[in-house]
Design a protein around this motif. Structure first.
Motif, PDB file in Angstrom:
ATOM      1  N   THR A  64      -8.745 -11.182  -0.650  1.00  4.96           N
ATOM      2  CA  THR A  64     -10.114 -10.648  -0.607  1.00  4.96           C
ATOM      3  C   THR A  64     -10.187  -9.350   0.179  1.00  4.96           C
ATOM      4  OG1 THR A  64     -11.080 -12.848  -0.850  1.00  4.96           O
ATOM      5  CG2 THR A  64     -12.492 -11.158   0.087  1.00  4.96           C
ATOM      6  N   LEU A  65      -9.440  -9.261   1.272  1.00  3.99           N
ATOM      7  CA  LEU A  65      -9.429  -8.041   2.082  1.00  3.99           C
ATOM      8  C   LEU A  65      -8.578  -6.951   1.439  1.00  3.99           C
ATOM      9  CD1 LEU A  65      -8.965  -9.809   5.508  1.00  3.99           C
ATOM     10  CD2 LEU A  65     -11.014  -8.568   4.783  1.00  3.99           C
ATOM     11  N   CYS A  88       0.831  -1.204   0.000  1.00  3.91           N
ATOM     12  CA  CYS A  88       0.000   0.000   0.000  1.00  3.91           C
ATOM     13  C   CYS A  88       0.869   1.258   0.000  1.00  3.91           C
ATOM     14  CB  CYS A  88      -0.943   0.015   1.200  1.00  3.91           C
ATOM     15  SG  CYS A  88      -2.181  -1.297   1.172  1.00  3.91           S
ATOM     16  N   GLY A  89       2.196   1.077  -0.107  1.00  3.21           N
ATOM     17  CA  GLY A  89       3.104   2.213  -0.185  1.00  3.21           C
ATOM     18  C   GLY A  89       3.232   2.997   1.098  1.00  3.21           C
ATOM     19  N   TRP A 103      -0.644  -4.221  -5.863  1.00  2.13           N
ATOM     20  CA  TRP A 103      -0.172  -2.910  -5.428  1.00  2.13           C
ATOM     21  C   TRP A 103      -1.370  -1.993  -5.321  1.00  2.13           C
ATOM     22  CZ3 TRP A 103       3.914  -0.920  -3.176  1.00  2.13           C
ATOM     23  CH2 TRP A 103       4.125   0.456  -3.197  1.00  2.13           C
ATOM     24  N   CYS A 104      -1.491  -1.291  -4.227  1.00  2.00           N
ATOM     25  CA  CYS A 104      -2.570  -0.323  -4.018  1.00  2.00           C
ATOM     26  C   CYS A 104      -3.958  -0.942  -4.178  1.00  2.00           C
ATOM     27  CB  CYS A 104      -2.412   0.884  -4.941  1.00  2.00           C
ATOM     28  SG  CYS A 104      -0.967   1.898  -4.572  1.00  2.00           S
ATOM     29  N   GLY A 105      -4.182  -2.065  -3.528  1.00  2.00           N
ATOM     30  CA  GLY A 105      -5.506  -2.687  -3.567  1.00  2.00           C
ATOM     31  C   GLY A 105      -6.568  -1.794  -2.944  1.00  2.00           C
ATOM     32  N   SER A 106      -7.817  -2.059  -3.271  1.00  2.00           N
ATOM     33  CA  SER A 106      -8.922  -1.245  -2.764  1.00  2.00           C
ATOM     34  C   SER A 106      -9.078  -1.346  -1.255  1.00  2.00           C
ATOM     35  CB  SER A 106     -10.231  -1.646  -3.447  1.00  2.00           C
ATOM     36  OG  SER A 106     -10.498  -3.028  -3.223  1.00  2.00           O
ATOM     37  N   GLN A 109       1.631   6.073  -0.490  1.00  2.00           N
ATOM     38  CA  GLN A 109       1.548   6.216  -1.942  1.00  2.00           C
ATOM     39  C   GLN A 109       0.169   5.834  -2.478  1.00  2.00           C
ATOM     40  OE1 GLN A 109       4.749   4.013  -3.717  1.00  2.00           O
ATOM     41  NE2 GLN A 109       6.307   5.109  -2.552  1.00  2.00           N
ATOM     42  N   CYS A 110      -0.527   4.947  -1.782  1.00  2.00           N
ATOM     43  CA  CYS A 110      -1.826   4.467  -2.277  1.00  2.00           C
ATOM     44  C   CYS A 110      -3.017   5.206  -1.676  1.00  2.00           C
ATOM     45  CB  CYS A 110      -1.949   2.977  -2.005  1.00  2.00           C
ATOM     46  SG  CYS A 110      -0.673   1.996  -2.804  1.00  2.00           S
TER      47      CYS A 110
END
Length: 171
Positions: A63-64, A37-38, A71-74, A169-170
């Protein structure tokens, strides 16, 4: 009749999405490095990442973290309250800790299935112990017992965590 349909759609849009909750397995790691997630840097972490303020960061299963992303998942920056059930997922893989003990974690990293299939399931699958969710908590020492099964629920992030995440970053 059109305005009635529009009002019904507007009312549905105003209903907040249900917070994610369920049961999950936990493990712990400690490297202090920037996650998927940076957040943080190779030279150090935010002050709250090691639990000094009562909350932690975690690498979450796909999933989480957010499907289809490394990179930078929701799920980056989401916080969860983890409450120990007092049990481990198997008799030989941990103590489970004290039932009812809780912490808050923020997702700042991905626990990928590749190399971690025992614990970290792919989206839509379960891990070796039958759980769809997993949190790998960044902590030098066990904070909920050793490999505890937890009840988890999405929660708002504490102030320091939320403001520090804005620097990631995310964010």
């Amino acid at each position: 009749m059109q305005s009635s349909t529009f009002l019904n759609l507007l009312a549905l849009a105003a209903v907040p999405a249900a917070a994610l909750s369920g049961k999950a397995t936990t493990t712990r790691y400690y490297d202090g490095l920037e996650g998927a997630c940076g957040c943080g840097t190779s030279s150090g972490m935010f002050s709250w990442q090691s639990g000094g303020s009562g909350f932690y960061t975690a690498a979450a299963s796909q999933t989480l973290f957010g499907s289809g992303s490394t990179w930078c998942g929701s799920g980056c920056g989401k916080c969860y309250k983890l409450t120990s059930t007092g049990s481990a997922p198997c008799s030989s893989c941990g103590s489970g800790g004290a039932s009812g003990q809780s912490i808050i974690v923020m997702v700042t990293n991905l626990c990928p299935n590749s190399g971690n299939a025992q614990w970290c399931p792919n989206a839509g699958a379960t891990n070796q112990y039958g759980f769809s969710y997993h949190f790998d908590i960044m902590a030098q020492n066990p904070v909920l017992g050793d490999n505890a099964v937890v009840d988890f629920e999405e929660t708002s992030c504490p102030g320091a965590a939320a403001s520090d995440f804005a620097q990631c970053q995310c964010a």
